[in-house]
Scaffold this active site. Sequence first.
Site, mmCIF file in Angstrom:
data_model
loop_
_atom_site.group_PDB
_atom_site.id
_atom_site.type_symbol
_atom_site.label_atom_id
_atom_site.label_comp_id
_atom_site.label_asym_id
_atom_site.label_seq_id
_atom_site.Cartn_x
_atom_site.Cartn_y
_atom_site.Cartn_z
ATOM 1 N N ASP A 163 -29.422 -10.542 14.653
ATOM 2 C CA ASP A 163 -29.808 -9.724 13.511
ATOM 3 C C ASP A 163 -29.423 -10.492 12.253
ATOM 4 O O ASP A 163 -28.271 -10.501 11.835
ATOM 5 C CB ASP A 163 -29.106 -8.365 13.566
ATOM 6 C CG ASP A 163 -29.524 -7.455 12.419
ATOM 7 O OD1 ASP A 163 -30.235 -7.939 11.505
ATOM 8 O OD2 ASP A 163 -29.137 -6.269 12.424
ATOM 9 N N TYR A 167 -23.738 -3.837 12.230
ATOM 10 C CA TYR A 167 -24.636 -2.825 11.665
ATOM 11 C C TYR A 167 -26.073 -3.294 11.846
ATOM 12 O O TYR A 167 -26.394 -4.435 11.530
ATOM 13 C CB TYR A 167 -24.342 -2.604 10.176
ATOM 14 C CG TYR A 167 -25.226 -1.534 9.560
ATOM 15 C CD1 TYR A 167 -25.102 -0.204 9.945
ATOM 16 C CD2 TYR A 167 -26.178 -1.866 8.604
ATOM 17 C CE1 TYR A 167 -25.928 0.778 9.389
ATOM 18 C CE2 TYR A 167 -27.004 -0.888 8.041
ATOM 19 C CZ TYR A 167 -26.868 0.426 8.437
ATOM 20 O OH TYR A 167 -27.679 1.395 7.883
ATOM 21 N N LYS A 211 -34.045 -7.783 3.943
ATOM 22 C CA LYS A 211 -33.403 -8.199 2.682
ATOM 23 C C LYS A 211 -34.125 -9.377 2.001
ATOM 24 O O LYS A 211 -35.196 -9.179 1.459
ATOM 25 C CB LYS A 211 -31.915 -8.424 2.925
ATOM 26 C CG LYS A 211 -31.294 -7.094 3.417
ATOM 27 C CD LYS A 211 -29.806 -6.955 3.399
ATOM 28 C CE LYS A 211 -29.459 -5.491 3.671
ATOM 29 N NZ LYS A 211 -28.592 -5.238 4.779
HETATM 30 C C1 LIG Z 1 -28.993 -4.057 5.881
HETATM 31 C C2 LIG Z 1 -28.971 -4.350 7.333
HETATM 32 C C3 LIG Z 1 -29.815 -3.689 8.242
HETATM 33 C C4 LIG Z 1 -30.682 -2.524 7.827
HETATM 34 O O1 LIG Z 1 -31.666 -2.892 6.927
HETATM 35 P P1 LIG Z 1 -32.358 -1.733 6.030
HETATM 36 O O2 LIG Z 1 -33.412 -2.473 5.262
HETATM 37 O O3 LIG Z 1 -31.279 -1.162 5.188
HETATM 38 O O4 LIG Z 1 -32.936 -0.750 6.963
HETATM 39 C C5 LIG Z 1 -29.837 -4.112 9.555
HETATM 40 N N1 LIG Z 1 -29.048 -5.119 9.961
HETATM 41 C C6 LIG Z 1 -28.224 -5.759 9.134
HETATM 42 C C7 LIG Z 1 -27.393 -6.897 9.642
HETATM 43 C C8 LIG Z 1 -28.153 -5.395 7.787
HETATM 44 O O5 LIG Z 1 -27.295 -6.007 6.968
#
Ligand SMILES: *Cc1c(COP(=O)(O)O)cnc(C)c1O
Length: 448
Positions: A235, A143, A264
């Site tokens: 990521d 994701y 985050k």
């Molecule tokens: C949460 C998440 C995102 C997206 O971040 P948002 O602040 O919700 O846009 C992208 N990559 C990973 C791995 C995530 O866990």
Amino acid sequence: MNDDNSRDLYDRALSVMPGGVNSAVRAAIEPYPFFVQKGDGGHVIDADGNRYVDWVMGLGPLLLGHDLPDPVQASIQQKASEGPMYGTPTEVEVDLAEFVVRHVPSVEKIRFVNSGTEATTSAVRLARGYTGRNKIVVMQGGYHGAQESTLVEGDAETPQPSSAGIPQSFSEHTLPVPFNDEEAIRKVFEEHGDDIAAVLTEPILGNYGIVYPEEGYHEFLREITDEHGSLLIFDEVITGFRVGGLGCAQSEFGVTPDLTTFGKIIGGGFPVGAIGGRAEIIEHFAPSGDVFQAGTFSGHPVTMAAGLETLQFAAENDVYEHVDGLGEQLRSGLSEVLADQAPSYTVTGTASMFKVIFTRDGPGRDSLEEQCSAGCRQNPTCPRYDSCPKNAADVKNAETERWRRVFWGKMKAQNVFLSQNQFECQFVSYGHTEDDVEETLEAYKHAL
Ligand SMILES: *Cc1c(COP(=O)(O)O)cnc(C)c1O
């Protein structure tokens, strides 16, 4: 458990917000989500006064829990009271950038944005701009936020948008492959090597059951991207400053990506994202380079202060020891509960991340003493190795109505708040205690 206020609030919300929420996963709870009134350490209290042990922790950002330590609190309040933002740079942006550059070896320069989605969107644009290529390889079940280039499903032969509103022609530039599958990566590079701008992956799949990489997988990705002149993008929106402490998951695995996306934790609970990496690549962002990137709120002083003070607090206190220790207690406690009650299920996670995947087949309970008891590590000598999820398809196979209709509600009825579906992971914070762990293990015993 009384939930009249949550129900009435959701009823109002349904009239004015699609699905009654501002982010899709929050509505996964049936028949309606509970509304939070406030946090308290490792707990949240809902609109009806019910108190839960909170393992969702904002879905990842709250490394320190709901009670921010005094220096974090003070710095946030000071920045907010000085006029929240200016449209011109401030010192605290430089301070946080320097902190990240000092602790994450692959990051020589960094740009702050406002969400993980914005970070991956900009990282993909940067990789395309830098290499002059179009295609991005992603992992099935990975994701990277709600953005056009990564909301893609299917496989590398037939990628399709995973959401309405995305043209098929966009999705053709994204090549999804199974995680932990070297052969699949070799094949996409054979077919599209000259046009692959980057491989974009979470170091650990954190939004799809928690899938740990097999030994050597990331080294393999590093080598094959180097061979073809493609970039490797980690990521680390979830794993950054959570797995591997201040060095992030890349230091845990000893692999150096070209670019890293953050989000985050790096904003200490406020909206944030960031793209870091080799200076020579990051310099391609405008205004030093020709890849346009900008944002009214980027580098917001309140966010920067919250992120900086959070990370500084973690550097100076036993934060990682505490959260990783409780994570280990949870995972090994869960392994024992499962061996007894549901031997086919799998405990996953590492550091302060954990999840139970409802896998259907596994070794008999007699052979489980030798298993990776603190969460699946894809260890070939573990009796559970063959049945541990290795990719998204394996996690998907473990999806069950039981989790949604029975298990989650039974945990909530025992005042334990778990992530809203069977794919998102759960997080330990500095606000959690051993009592919270024991109470949670006891609840799992009753709910499983
Ligand atoms: C949460 C998440 C995102 C997206 O971040 P948002 O602040 O919700 O846009 C992208 N990559 C990973 C791995 C995530 O866990």
